[in-house]
Design a protein around this motif. Structure first.
Motif, PDB file in Angstrom:
ATOM      1  N   TRP A   1       0.856  -1.178   0.000  1.00 35.01           N
ATOM      2  CA  TRP A   1       0.000   0.000   0.000  1.00 35.01           C
ATOM      3  C   TRP A   1       0.892   1.229   0.000  1.00 35.01           C
ATOM      4  O   TRP A   1       2.108   1.137   0.172  1.00 35.01           O
ATOM      5  CB  TRP A   1      -0.919   0.005   1.235  1.00 35.01           C
ATOM      6  N   TRP A   2       0.285   2.376  -0.245  1.00 33.18           N
ATOM      7  CA  TRP A   2       1.050   3.626  -0.318  1.00 33.18           C
ATOM      8  C   TRP A   2       0.662   4.548   0.825  1.00 33.18           C
ATOM      9  O   TRP A   2      -0.509   4.701   1.145  1.00 33.18           O
ATOM     10  CB  TRP A   2       0.790   4.343  -1.635  1.00 33.18           C
TER      11      TRP A   2
ATOM     12  N   ASN B   1      -3.185   5.343   0.453  1.00 37.95           N
ATOM     13  CA  ASN B   1      -3.838   4.809  -0.754  1.00 37.95           C
ATOM     14  C   ASN B   1      -4.389   5.854  -1.702  1.00 37.95           C
ATOM     15  O   ASN B   1      -4.311   5.696  -2.911  1.00 37.95           O
ATOM     16  CB  ASN B   1      -4.961   3.836  -0.392  1.00 37.95           C
ATOM     17  N   GLU B   2      -4.985   6.919  -1.166  1.00 36.71           N
ATOM     18  CA  GLU B   2      -5.526   7.947  -2.051  1.00 36.71           C
ATOM     19  C   GLU B   2      -4.848   9.262  -1.742  1.00 36.71           C
ATOM     20  O   GLU B   2      -4.857   9.736  -0.621  1.00 36.71           O
ATOM     21  CB  GLU B   2      -7.034   8.080  -1.860  1.00 36.71           C
TER      22      GLU B   2
ATOM     23  N   MET C   1      -3.430   2.455  -6.236  1.00 34.43           N
ATOM     24  CA  MET C   1      -3.590   3.736  -5.547  1.00 34.43           C
ATOM     25  C   MET C   1      -4.355   4.686  -6.456  1.00 34.43           C
ATOM     26  O   MET C   1      -4.542   4.412  -7.639  1.00 34.43           O
ATOM     27  CB  MET C   1      -2.227   4.343  -5.156  1.00 34.43           C
TER      28      MET C   1
ATOM     29  N   TYR D   1      -9.925   0.991   0.199  1.00 39.54           N
ATOM     30  CA  TYR D   1      -9.036   0.552   1.267  1.00 39.54           C
ATOM     31  C   TYR D   1      -8.257  -0.672   0.814  1.00 39.54           C
ATOM     32  O   TYR D   1      -8.500  -1.208  -0.264  1.00 39.54           O
ATOM     33  CB  TYR D   1      -9.814   0.277   2.554  1.00 39.54           C
TER      34      TYR D   1
ATOM     35  N   GLY E   1      -4.854  -1.140  -0.070  1.00 34.52           N
ATOM     36  CA  GLY E   1      -4.132  -0.931  -1.317  1.00 34.52           C
ATOM     37  C   GLY E   1      -5.059  -0.524  -2.442  1.00 34.52           C
ATOM     38  O   GLY E   1      -4.832  -0.862  -3.600  1.00 34.52           O
ATOM     39  N   SER E   2      -6.098   0.211  -2.099  1.00 33.80           N
ATOM     40  CA  SER E   2      -7.095   0.669  -3.074  1.00 33.80           C
ATOM     41  C   SER E   2      -7.676  -0.472  -3.883  1.00 33.80           C
ATOM     42  O   SER E   2      -8.093  -0.303  -5.022  1.00 33.80           O
ATOM     43  CB  SER E   2      -6.518   1.726  -4.037  1.00 33.80           C
TER      44      SER E   2
END
Lengths: 671, 403
Positions: free
Chosen positions: B151-152, B172-173, B241, B340, B342-343
């Motif tokens: 994830w980011w 993620n966003e 993402m 959610y 990792g998108s």
């Protein structure tokens, strides 16, 4: 070459001397030319070439099955054929298998079989080392593949970027198998490279100067030089990785201050020349095929040679184009962008020279020719997409997407695989003494061409539409569904094509007795290998030819009359050697290459599982080296004609007018 | 069967394929399309590559045309009865001119591609250096982007100073104001990832131990999808993402909201049970600013930390064990996001209702929903046998309060 000039023992022909005090471990050398032992212990470059080819084809099927699993998984969104873990192992092994266990050994098969008979040599310079290379390769290849049943295959991608390949992130032994296995196959490549370079430099027939060498031999020489310098680089990288994984070293441990880009640089300094290591053999093959079926000499021979050498040189200066998104900075990106642009020039020269060879020719689209022209056509696509990668800003969009996957499959499948398949159809009669069936061959080609384009063509679009590489699945809202399905269908067409090829091998062998034998020169060939019997006799040539020109054999068949028209001087049947000569001095088979090569995977298993196994492997290796050194350079029991003074080994001393006379003396009874 | 009779069949097949292809290309979203730029960087890349595609297309047509023309003009048909002759054999007088080469041609086709490539190089370098560097002012918004398995994380520095702790952290966003170049510092806490929002810009690898400068800018409002593009292990394919471009005013409002801590509930408050479940089970990895504390490797309880503290300044890795134990996404304002994990999952359905069942499944048994490897401390663990149905219900209730 003053290595085996002196006969090691004083012998008289035919009678085996009693060796009273034979040192410990010195065995009589194995004998016989039939049965499985004759293959295990052979040092004959032709048998070794055949074994390389057979092994490569087996791995081609394995790697192909892996590819089919990948395509099945990606055929539809949210695929469930392979789980993420297995998917990562399968795509890693597909890449490793196809590059290291298929494309390289298949190239080695051609190199081993053809180089000696294209330059008029009896064998390679170091026949036992040659056998050692093959068994090393096979041992390493099997070693890597046994990871499937010993805890899981490598899962870090063939490029194995650190630190994802550290134990922390990849705790199974898969990557240990990868790193150790590739060291073993690396030894095979390195040894083979040295062997073949020495062979080409020293064992050319009298009169065969550098620029009378066939283009195939030239390209193979360039490949061996690339291997000689590229393999040490990957070796360094793999040693670092092994130390990190097995002994907690910190070469790639970021927490201890390591820079993971070290791996990327090392890998691609090897990895990019590797691309040319893969493609140049195919370039060599089609440079032999196209002239024969155009009935013209190759267009611009020196330019073909020099462009191959240029590719070999420039291939060292482009590695960082794999890293345009890695953060190497704009100056580096600019430099590698430009160098990558211009490596397209020598490749373009080659394409245009092949087309010019065909221009004005009498083109016969036999199966080998179809494959060769297929390379010209398909490789061009790969070359053009390659130029678009050199446009570095655009590459930040393309890299690690399916656009790249499309590109390198057009290069490696469209170039290497099509080219080497063409080579197999071309040289099959020389190797096995019968032709492959043309009808099946053409079907093989067309299904392969269609399947190949169906599989990889759509990947260009998928990549530009944003589909990343190495993703286990995708969602239906991403717009990837249609082309993935097409691609999967295409992959099964390729599978069908390979099935046709295998069937063709089998059917052609079965039908061979009903057909007239192809003779030494079925295609009106140009280079030396067509001047000896098919299949090539064990001693290659009854006598070593004197070379006067490029395409010497062709010029012995054809000359010009006073009007400049081409007239037949002799038929191939008249001037080709029939291979009937006996008593030619050849290196004896040896037990030691395969024994020595067996030690290496044992050491590898030991490093992973239990060091005692390594000790055993080390003992086997050392024992084999001892036996190898102490082994009599020739087998006293075999009763070879030792009266001969190895005339043919002096083949590179220049034209030797007395050779034929010497040859007749050499005929001696053989045991 | 004659060739004439075969061709219409082929032609029909060709038309069918072409029609299907067009259909497939025309229909459906392509959220990651590199050829559909929505920002100036992606636009200038497209402007650079399209003419090169055209040149490549011309060369392609010329070479393939040459192959076909050579086949057409110079081919020698196979003998009628293949039994007569072996394939590829010629009559003795069947010789074309034996041309060995032509120096002028060789020079020409060395120089022409060289010149062509030199021209392409010039435009490549112009674009390369044009895209390099940052136009934004020093005190404009900057975002540190941190890749993790899988994830980011986005650390917002509203004042542009990336040397101080971020104003807030989200996952993620990445929300950005439209028409404003946003400089990014891209790094990773574990393996190499690659940050890529194709409609806004090319990709930049996230390399642990290094921070690389990158920019994004959207010239239209929208949610732009991205995908991690450097292979990063088990769940690489599921590491997605978004970059959401909004009106500047909306961005201000959003940022003002994100800066707020979540309230620490006490027994009287609704959602208290869920908060306690969260603190007992989730807080060792997830941060809710204002609520969670962090237990460090020595067992010391660090009150109210954020990732900045955990990592000793955003991106210096202090403990390789943390690398994979990781700190999971900051959940302070979970419900302000659309996705959610990792998108990969949508938080809301089309009507704007929370996808409650899916969220519960994720919280309860994440490894079943997405490839994870919690045994190796990679990804979210399973709470099967840990949380009761009631606790699960409570904790998801609580998550829904994190607006």
């Amino acid at each position: 070459m003053a290595i085996t000039e002196e006969p090691p023992l004083e012998l008289t022909t035919g009678s085996a001397p009693a060796i009273a005090d034979r040192p410990l471990g010195v065995l009589t050398r194995p004998q016989g030319s039939v049965g499985w032992r004759s293959w295990l212990f052979t040092v004959d470059h032709k048998r070794i070439g055949i074994m390389y080819g057979a092994a490569a084809l087996v791995f081609f099927v394995i790697g192909g099955i892996e590819a089919l699993f990948i395509r099945l998984q990606l055929a539809q969104p949210n695929g469930t054929v392979l789980g993420a873990d297995l998917y990562n192992q399968v795509f890693t092994m597909h890449g490793v298998t196809m590059i290291f266990l298929v494309a390289m050994p298949l190239g080695a098969a051609f190199a081993n079989y053809l180089i000696p008979i294209q330059i008029g040599a009896r064998d390679v310079a170091f026949p036992r080392l040659n056998a050692f290379s093959f068994w090393c390769f096979l041992g390493g290849a099997i070693f890597i593949n046994t990871s499937w049943v010993l805890g899981g295959a490598p899962d870090g991608g063939w490029f194995a970027y650190a630190p994802n390949t550290g134990v922390l992130f990849s705790p199974t032994n898969g990557l240990d198998f990868f790193a150790i296995g590739l060291q073993i196959t690396g030894i095979a490549s390195l040894v083979s490279a040295i062997n073949l370079i020495v062979t080409v430099v020293n064992l050319r027939a009298p009169g065969m100067t550098w620029f009378k060498m066939p283009v195939f031999t030239w390209m193979m020489l360039v490949v061996q030089v690339l291997l000689l310098f590229a393999i040490p680089v990957i070796t360094v990288a793999l040693v670092l990785l092994i130390f990190d994984r097995l002994y907690d070293a910190n070469f790639f441990n970021v927490a201890e201050g390591a820079d993971p880009l070290l791996w990327e640089h090392l890998f691609w300094i090897f990895g990019h020349p590797e691309v040319y290591i893969l493609i140049l053999p195919a370039f060599g093959v089609i440079s032999e095929i196209i002239p024969v079926f155009s009935r013209k000499p190759i267009f611009g021979y020196p330019f073909m040679v020099f462009s191959g050498i240029a590719i070999g040189f420039m291939g060292w200066g482009v590695w960082a184009h794999h890293m345009f998104a890695s953060g190497i900075g704009p100056i580096s990106v600019a430099a590698f962008s430009i160098s990558t642009m211009f490596i397209a020039v020598p490749t373009g020269v080659k394409i245009l020279n092949w087309l010019a060879t065909m221009y004005g020719g009498r083109l016969r689209f036999t199966t080998p020719m179809l494959f060769a022209v297929g390379v010209v056509s398909m490789f061009t696509i790969g070359g053009l997409s390659g130029v678009t990668h050199a446009v570095s800003p655009a590459d930040t969009q393309q890299t690690d997407t399916y656009y790249i996957v499309a590109h390198f499959h057009y290069v490696i499948f469209g170039g290497v695989i099509l080219g080497l398949f063409g080579g197999m159809y071309f040289w099959w009669p020389k190797v096995f003494g019968h032709m492959l069936n043309e009808k099946w061959g053409k079907l093989n080609f067309w299904t392969m061409l269609i399947g190949f384009n169906l599989t990889f063509g759509p990947m260009h679009l998928l990549g530009l539409q944003g589909m990343s590489r190495r993703i286990q699945t995708y969602s239906s809202g991403q717009g990837f569904d249609f082309w993935n399905l097409v691609s999967t269908i295409g992959s099964f067409v390729i599978a069908l094509s390979v099935l046709i090829f295998v069937m063709n091998i089998w059917l052609s062998k079965r039908n061979a007795p009903n057909l007239p034998p192809p003779g030494p020169d079925p295609w009106d060939g140009r280079s030396l290998e067509w001047s000896t019997a098919s299949p090539t006799p064990e001693h290659n040539f009854d006598y070593v030819p004197d070379i006067e020109s490029l395409d010497d054999f062709w010029h012995r068949k054809w000359g010009e009359d006073e009007n400049g028209r081409i007239v037949r001087l002799a038929s191939a049947a008249e001037i080709a050697q029939d291979g009937s000569r006996t008593g030619v001095h050849l290196p004896s088979p040896s037990y030691w290459p395969i024994v020595a090569a067996t030690g290496l995977p044992l050491i590898g298993y030991g490093l992973i599982f239990n060091l005692w196994l390594s000790a055993l492997g080390g003992a086997v290796l050392l024992g084999a080296i001892y036996g190898w050194i102490m082994e009599p350079a020739d087998d006293p029991d075999a009763g070879h004609g030792h009266g001969d003074e190895h005339d043919d080994e002096h083949g590179d001393d220049g034209p030797d007018d007395e050779a034929p006379a010497a040859e007749t003396e050499e005929v001696a009874p053989v045991g | 069967m004659s060739a004439a009779r075969r061709r219409p069949g082929w032609a029909r097949l060709g038309i069918l394929v072409a029609a299907l292809a067009l259909l497939a290309t025309a229909c459906g979203d392509k959220p990651l399309d590199t050829m559909d730029p929505a920002g100036p960087e992606a636009q200038s890349i497209k402007d650079l590559i399209v003419p090169i595609f055209i040149i490549a297309g011309i060369v392609f047509v010329l070479v393939q045309g040459a192959v076909i023309a050579l086949w057409w003009k110079f081919r020698v048909d196979e003998p009628e009865d293949p039994a007569d002759e072996r394939p590829g054999t010629y009559a003795d007088d069947e010789f074309p001119d034996q041309v060995h080469g032509n120096l002028n041609l060789e020079i020409a086709w060395t120089i022409i591609p060289t010149v062509l490539l030199a021209v392409i190089s010039v435009f490549t370098l112009i674009t390369l250096f044009d895209l390099d560097g940052v136009d934004a002012a020093d005190d404009d918004l900057r975002i540190t982007v941190v890749g993790q398995q899988w994830w980011w994380e986005f650390q917002y520095h509203l004042d542009g100073n990336t040397d101080t702790p971020p104003d807030f952290v989200t996952a993620n966003e990445m929300v950005i104001p439209v028409d404003q170049q946003v400089p990014l510092l891209i790094t990773s806490r574990d393996v190499i990832h690659s940050f890529w929002i194709p409609r806004l810009n090319g990709k930049q690898d996230a390399v642990p131990g290094s921070e690389f400068e990158w920019v994004v800018e959207a010239s239209e409002i929208g949610d732009f999808a991205g995908q991690c593009t450097e292979f990063c292990g088990l769940s690489h394919g599921y590491m997605r993402m978004f970059t959401n471009a909004v009106e500047p005013a909306e961005f201000e409002a959003w940022a003002a909201e994100q800066v707020q801590s979540a309230p620490l509930l006490d027994e009287a408050d609704e959602g208290f049970e869920g908060q306690q479940v969260f603190l007992a089970n989730c807080a060792s990895c997830h941060i809710i600013t204002g609520v969670t504390s962090h237990v460090d490797a020595d067992g010391d309880n660090l009150a109210d930390v954020d990732t900045w503290d955990v990592y000793d300044g955003a991106n210096k890795i202090v403990d390789p064990a943390i690398l994979t134990a990781g700190v999971a996404p900051n959940l302070t304002h979970l419900m302000s996001r659309n996705t959610y994990a990792g998108s990969f999952f949508d938080l809301y359905d089309d009507d704007g209702n929370v996808n409650r069942a899916e969220l519960e499944e994720w919280v309860f048994n994440a490894p079943e929903q997405k490839p994870n490897n919690p045994e190796n401390r990679q990804g979210m663990t399973s709470f099967v046998g840990v949380l009761t149905a009631e606790q699960l219900d409570d904790v998801v209730d609580y998550l829904e309060t994190l607006e």
